[in-house]
Design an enzyme around this catalytic site. Sequence first.
Site, PDB file in Angstrom:
ATOM      1  N   GLU A   1      -2.120   3.011 -10.930  1.00  0.00           N
ATOM      2  CA  GLU A   1      -2.695   1.608 -11.209  1.00  0.00           C
ATOM      3  C   GLU A   1      -4.072   1.385 -10.423  1.00  0.00           C
ATOM      4  O   GLU A   1      -5.057   1.296 -10.584  1.00  0.00           O
ATOM      5  CB  GLU A   1      -1.598   0.448 -10.829  1.00  0.00           C
ATOM      6  CG  GLU A   1      -2.163  -0.816 -10.423  1.00  0.00           C
ATOM      7  CD  GLU A   1      -0.948  -1.539  -9.787  1.00  0.00           C
ATOM      8  OE1 GLU A   1       0.130  -1.447 -10.379  1.00  0.00           O
ATOM      9  OE2 GLU A   1      -1.137  -2.318  -8.980  1.00  0.00           O
TER      10      GLU A   1
ATOM     11  N   GLY B   1       2.168  -3.988  -9.436  1.00  0.00           N
ATOM     12  CA  GLY B   1       2.641  -2.725 -10.424  1.00  0.00           C
ATOM     13  C   GLY B   1       4.003  -2.226 -10.126  1.00  0.00           C
ATOM     14  O   GLY B   1       4.324  -1.135 -10.506  1.00  0.00           O
TER      15      GLY B   1
ATOM     16  N   GLY C   1      -2.251   0.787   0.988  1.00  0.00           N
ATOM     17  CA  GLY C   1      -2.007   1.051   2.264  1.00  0.00           C
ATOM     18  C   GLY C   1      -2.037   2.530   2.983  1.00  0.00           C
ATOM     19  O   GLY C   1      -2.332   3.534   2.216  1.00  0.00           O
ATOM     20  N   SER C   2      -1.820   2.419   4.128  1.00  0.00           N
ATOM     21  CA  SER C   2      -2.008   3.777   4.869  1.00  0.00           C
ATOM     22  C   SER C   2      -1.172   4.851   4.622  1.00  0.00           C
ATOM     23  O   SER C   2      -1.604   6.175   4.417  1.00  0.00           O
ATOM     24  CB  SER C   2      -2.070   3.588   6.550  1.00  0.00           C
ATOM     25  OG  SER C   2      -0.986   2.819   6.757  1.00  0.00           O
ATOM     26  N   LEU C   3       0.087   4.537   4.149  1.00  0.00           N
ATOM     27  CA  LEU C   3       1.304   5.390   3.954  1.00  0.00           C
ATOM     28  C   LEU C   3       0.880   6.264   2.662  1.00  0.00           C
ATOM     29  O   LEU C   3       0.774   7.448   2.549  1.00  0.00           O
ATOM     30  CB  LEU C   3       2.552   4.765   4.020  1.00  0.00           C
ATOM     31  CG  LEU C   3       3.610   5.635   3.845  1.00  0.00           C
ATOM     32  CD1 LEU C   3       3.908   6.526   5.274  1.00  0.00           C
ATOM     33  CD2 LEU C   3       4.890   4.836   3.685  1.00  0.00           C
TER      34      LEU C   3
ATOM     35  N   GLY D   1       0.371   3.640  -4.035  1.00  0.00           N
ATOM     36  CA  GLY D   1      -0.037   2.227  -3.993  1.00  0.00           C
ATOM     37  C   GLY D   1      -0.838   2.129  -2.827  1.00  0.00           C
ATOM     38  O   GLY D   1      -1.651   3.147  -2.309  1.00  0.00           O
TER      39      GLY D   1
HETATM   40  C1  LIG Z   1      -2.299  -1.914  -5.153  1.00  0.00           C
HETATM   41  C2  LIG Z   1      -0.938  -1.291  -5.071  1.00  0.00           C
HETATM   42  O1  LIG Z   1      -0.157  -1.296  -4.329  1.00  0.00           O
HETATM   43  S1  LIG Z   1      -0.116  -0.571  -6.605  1.00  0.00           S
HETATM   44  C3  LIG Z   1       1.284  -0.360  -6.105  1.00  0.00           C
HETATM   45  C4  LIG Z   1       2.512  -1.252  -6.791  1.00  0.00           C
HETATM   46  N1  LIG Z   1       2.140  -2.595  -6.072  1.00  0.00           N
HETATM   47  C5  LIG Z   1       2.974  -2.903  -5.026  1.00  0.00           C
HETATM   48  O2  LIG Z   1       3.752  -2.063  -4.310  1.00  0.00           O
HETATM   49  C6  LIG Z   1       2.829  -4.327  -4.532  1.00  0.00           C
HETATM   50  C7  LIG Z   1       3.608  -4.825  -3.197  1.00  0.00           C
HETATM   51  N2  LIG Z   1       3.019  -4.052  -2.159  1.00  0.00           N
HETATM   52  C8  LIG Z   1       2.215  -4.268  -1.183  1.00  0.00           C
HETATM   53  O3  LIG Z   1       1.543  -5.396  -1.459  1.00  0.00           O
HETATM   54  C9  LIG Z   1       2.026  -3.625   0.223  1.00  0.00           C
HETATM   55  O4  LIG Z   1       2.319  -2.265  -0.276  1.00  0.00           O
HETATM   56  C10 LIG Z   1       2.512  -4.065   1.332  1.00  0.00           C
HETATM   57  C11 LIG Z   1       2.112  -5.490   1.706  1.00  0.00           C
HETATM   58  C12 LIG Z   1       4.074  -3.869   1.343  1.00  0.00           C
HETATM   59  C13 LIG Z   1       2.097  -3.188   2.449  1.00  0.00           C
HETATM   60  O5  LIG Z   1       0.792  -2.866   2.395  1.00  0.00           O
HETATM   61  P1  LIG Z   1      -0.088  -2.369   3.838  1.00  0.00           P
HETATM   62  O6  LIG Z   1      -1.500  -2.527   3.264  1.00  0.00           O
HETATM   63  O7  LIG Z   1       0.455  -1.217   4.166  1.00  0.00           O
HETATM   64  O8  LIG Z   1       0.253  -3.507   4.676  1.00  0.00           O
HETATM   65  P2  LIG Z   1      -0.192  -4.190   5.984  1.00  0.00           P
HETATM   66  O9  LIG Z   1       0.292  -3.244   7.234  1.00  0.00           O
HETATM   67  O10 LIG Z   1      -1.781  -3.989   6.170  1.00  0.00           O
HETATM   68  O11 LIG Z   1       0.325  -5.331   6.079  1.00  0.00           O
HETATM   69  C14 LIG Z   1      -0.560  -6.386   5.305  1.00  0.00           C
HETATM   70  C15 LIG Z   1       0.371  -7.985   5.594  1.00  0.00           C
HETATM   71  O12 LIG Z   1       1.513  -7.952   5.496  1.00  0.00           O
HETATM   72  C16 LIG Z   1       1.855  -8.317   6.957  1.00  0.00           C
HETATM   73  N3  LIG Z   1       3.507  -7.338   6.755  1.00  0.00           N
HETATM   74  C17 LIG Z   1       3.534  -6.091   6.581  1.00  0.00           C
HETATM   75  N4  LIG Z   1       4.790  -5.915   6.795  1.00  0.00           N
HETATM   76  C18 LIG Z   1       5.651  -6.761   6.923  1.00  0.00           C
HETATM   77  C19 LIG Z   1       6.936  -7.205   7.495  1.00  0.00           C
HETATM   78  N5  LIG Z   1       7.799  -6.135   7.370  1.00  0.00           N
HETATM   79  N6  LIG Z   1       7.106  -8.461   7.816  1.00  0.00           N
HETATM   80  C20 LIG Z   1       6.424  -9.201   7.945  1.00  0.00           C
HETATM   81  N7  LIG Z   1       5.121  -9.272   7.459  1.00  0.00           N
HETATM   82  C21 LIG Z   1       4.656  -7.936   7.062  1.00  0.00           C
HETATM   83  C22 LIG Z   1       1.154  -7.832   8.000  1.00  0.00           C
HETATM   84  O13 LIG Z   1       1.240  -8.413   9.114  1.00  0.00           O
HETATM   85  C23 LIG Z   1      -0.065  -8.047   7.155  1.00  0.00           C
HETATM   86  O14 LIG Z   1      -0.297  -9.396   7.187  1.00  0.00           O
HETATM   87  P3  LIG Z   1      -1.910 -10.183   7.958  1.00  0.00           P
HETATM   88  O15 LIG Z   1      -2.930  -9.409   7.364  1.00  0.00           O
HETATM   89  O16 LIG Z   1      -1.866 -11.610   7.634  1.00  0.00           O
HETATM   90  O17 LIG Z   1      -1.593  -9.808   9.333  1.00  0.00           O
HETATM   91  C1  LIG Z   2      -2.997  -6.345  -8.598  1.00  0.00           C
HETATM   92  C2  LIG Z   2      -1.772  -5.589  -8.309  1.00  0.00           C
HETATM   93  C3  LIG Z   2      -1.902  -4.753  -7.212  1.00  0.00           C
HETATM   94  C4  LIG Z   2      -0.664  -4.093  -6.712  1.00  0.00           C
HETATM   95  O1  LIG Z   2      -0.056  -3.532  -7.739  1.00  0.00           O
HETATM   96  O2  LIG Z   2      -0.101  -4.171  -5.743  1.00  0.00           O
END
Ligand SMILES: CC(=O)SCCNC(=O)CCNC(=O)[C@H](O)C(C)(C)COP(=O)(O)OP(=O)(O)OC[C@H]1O[C@@H](n2cnc3c(N)ncnc32)[C@H](O)[C@@H]1OP(=O)(O)O
Ligand SMILES: CCCC(=O)O
Length: 452
Positions: free
Chosen positions: A249, A346, A226-228, A224
């Site tokens: 995806e 996704g 992000g950095s992790l 997915g």
């Molecule tokens: C594209 C794909 O991911 S495909 C995979 C399937 N899709 C998913 O998993 C969708 C849902 N997941 C996600 O959207 C992401 O994995 C996330 C948001 C959970 C983490 O993504 P990362 O890029 O590592 O997040 P990042 O640390 O840059 O934080 C993004 C924002 O979320 C906020 N945030 C992250 N974690 C938290 C938390 N625990 N509580 C409150 N806010 C949070 C951050 O402050 C940041 O907001 P800002 O830019 O307005 O300051």
């Molecule tokens: C558009 C969908 C991106 C995600 O799965 O996080």
Amino acid sequence: MYKVSSLAEEYQKKLITADEAAAMVHNNTRIHYGTGCGVVNDIDEALARRADELKGIEVLSTVALRKEPFKLYQATSSNEQVRFASAHFSAFDRQMNKEGRCWYIPMLFNELPYYWVNNENDIDIAFFQVAPMDSHGNFNLGPQVADMWGVIKSAKKIIVEVNQNMPIAHGHQTQLNLYGIDHIVEGSNAPLAELGTKPASDIDKQIAAHVVELINSHSTLQLGIGSLPNCIGQMLADSDVRNINAHTEMFVDAYVDLFDAGKLTGNKPVDKGKALYTFAGGTKKLYDFIDNNPICCSAPVNYVNNVNVISSIDNFISVNSCIQVDLYGQVCSESAGHQQISGTGGQVDFVMGAFLSKGGKSFICTPSTRTLKDGSKESLISPILTPGAIVTTPRTATNYIVTEYGAANLKGKSTWERAEMLINISHPDFREDLIKAAEKNGIWKNTSKCTF
Ligand SMILES: CC(=O)SCCNC(=O)CCNC(=O)[C@H](O)C(C)(C)COP(=O)(O)OP(=O)(O)OC[C@H]1O[C@@H](n2cnc3c(N)ncnc32)[C@H](O)[C@@H]1OP(=O)(O)O
Ligand SMILES: CCCC(=O)O
């Protein structure tokens, strides 16, 4: 078949300027701006120049990857003029949402093309970027086929913005022919938006190590955003795990690292020899790798994210991140309380598909805590989700939750066992409070602690 000369004539007939394209947007209409790196630039600027005349316009987009907010948003100040809606929030969508200008469209990504073609969701004009026309009259959609066919089928008018920097994506349904397009705008060829990730922290590395330990050779990998997930990809590239396949995806830089390490083999039963993805978001290194590379295979999201397709691949590994987990194993990955952060995307598609795959596993990863503005720490494993938090992955679907303290496989475990496993991977400073909350909420009772 059409002759090249007639293609050239047809091309010239359809060629318009960005301002002419913008002039076709009538008041009270819905337009789509594109998906991923394919969102339009020049047409957005041209529409911004018309800002004062616009009324009742809805601008849709899907996971818009941009360096800066839409110019149309910057040039307008009220929803009576223009409002925005997005199927997956970027940082700029979040900004617009906080200002009351953008709404989230709840979606399961595998279903998104069907939402667009639903008659109630008609799009008046679809604008999106493409690569220059080839000698057969085809325009390549670039590495974001994703939901594009839903948008294209639903749109009453199709206007493409040609960008010479758009990588040519090989794959399924990657071409749109000149005869399926109403108008062409030759854009100013902006470089694709690069999506860098923060360098992996020590905690990211500890989480990644727990995940990598549970990945075997001959696995197929979804990473997915992000950095992790990128850190996990890099750690796998450096490990002794062999024969990793891509079915994902989002295509990210880590897959290029795996390829360079000789680990990405494509030796899987479905889409053999291909690194399958639905949209790409990364750095120039990734876009150059994709360009005209037949091993990279872009396909519509209703195929890539289809649970049956995913589950038909043995040893499927899905890795995603989240924002908060409660003691039942309900996962919030898309909001901070009521504030929409990103979207469901996704995640559910892959969590379910990976678990159903023979030997498959899904990992949802999070640091155990986050640091608040005042310097204090908050546990991301909580007794209950913050009011307003959206459940992205329901507890019934959750498989592994991973923090820097370990990996907990919740499938088939009772509510008490889940709470215990989650507390064991929470930050030690919060464990006592979590135990007390579990007891208070009736999840964890003394009577539950009996040994057999
Ligand atoms: C594209 C794909 O991911 S495909 C995979 C399937 N899709 C998913 O998993 C969708 C849902 N997941 C996600 O959207 C992401 O994995 C996330 C948001 C959970 C983490 O993504 P990362 O890029 O590592 O997040 P990042 O640390 O840059 O934080 C993004 C924002 O979320 C906020 N945030 C992250 N974690 C938290 C938390 N625990 N509580 C409150 N806010 C949070 C951050 O402050 C940041 O907001 P800002 O830019 O307005 O300051
Ligand atoms: C558009 C969908 C991106 C995600 O799965 O996080």
